[in-house]
Design a protein around this motif. Structure first.
Motif, short mmCIF file in Angstrom:
data_model
loop_
_atom_site.label_atom_id
_atom_site.label_comp_id
_atom_site.label_asym_id
_atom_site.label_seq_id
_atom_site.Cartn_x
_atom_site.Cartn_y
_atom_site.Cartn_z
N LEU A 1 0.80 -1.22 0.00
CA LEU A 1 0.00 0.00 0.00
C LEU A 1 0.84 1.28 0.00
N LYS A 2 2.09 1.16 0.42
CA LYS A 2 3.02 2.29 0.46
C LYS A 2 2.41 3.54 1.10
N LYS A 3 2.18 4.60 0.34
CA LYS A 3 1.72 5.87 0.91
C LYS A 3 0.29 5.78 1.43
N ASP A 4 -0.47 4.77 0.99
CA ASP A 4 -1.84 4.60 1.47
C ASP A 4 -1.88 3.91 2.84
N TRP A 5 -0.74 3.44 3.32
CA TRP A 5 -0.66 2.78 4.62
C TRP A 5 -0.58 3.86 5.70
N GLN A 6 -1.68 4.52 5.92
CA GLN A 6 -1.79 5.60 6.90
C GLN A 6 -2.07 5.01 8.28
N PRO A 7 -1.88 5.80 9.34
CA PRO A 7 -2.11 5.27 10.69
C PRO A 7 -3.50 4.66 10.89
N ASN A 8 -4.54 5.27 10.33
CA ASN A 8 -5.88 4.71 10.52
C ASN A 8 -6.04 3.38 9.78
N VAL A 9 -5.40 3.24 8.63
CA VAL A 9 -5.44 1.98 7.88
C VAL A 9 -4.67 0.90 8.65
N LYS A 10 -3.49 1.28 9.12
CA LYS A 10 -2.67 0.34 9.90
C LYS A 10 -3.42 -0.12 11.15
N ASP A 11 -4.05 0.83 11.85
CA ASP A 11 -4.79 0.49 13.07
C ASP A 11 -5.94 -0.47 12.78
N ALA A 12 -6.66 -0.21 11.70
CA ALA A 12 -7.80 -1.08 11.36
C ALA A 12 -7.33 -2.49 11.02
#
Length: 105
Positions: free
Chosen positions: A65-76
């Motif tokens: 996901l690279k740049k799409d791996w945001q903190p909210n995505v990682k947390d989910a």
């Protein structure tokens, strides 16, 4: 072929989890418990492998996901991975409790 089959089954578990996120108690937890029970009969499997495996999967997701791996995505995804590992471990423990010991045979 064996690894591909296992990988496909894992992807199916992830898909089932996502599809049934609103029906945890009814649809999802029994599936994950059953998966754990199946692993309870695999010689050499230890439930401590699950968090390591799930962390490796999360690293693959992050790399993909690279740049799409945001903190909210990682947390989910981390919460989902933890949930899967916990429920599979519960199923594994149920299988081990029900497994006849070699001493009783």
């Amino acid at each position: 072929a064996k690894f591909r089959g296992h990988a496909l089954r894992f992807i199916n578990v992830m898909d089932t989890t996502i599809q049934n996120i609103d029906a945890l108690e009814v649809a999802l937890i029994p599936v994950l418990h059953n998966l754990g029970k199946v692993h309870g009969w695999i010689n050499g499997f230890e439930p401590s492998y699950l968090p390591v495996f799930m962390n490796a999967i999360l690293e693959v997701f992050e790399d993909s996901l690279k740049k799409d791996w945001q903190p909210n995505v990682k947390d989910a995804w981390s919460a989902l991975a933890d949930f899967i590992a916990i429920k599979v471990t519960e199923g594994y423990n149920l299988a081990v409790e029900d497994k006849p010991s070699l001493n009783s045979i």
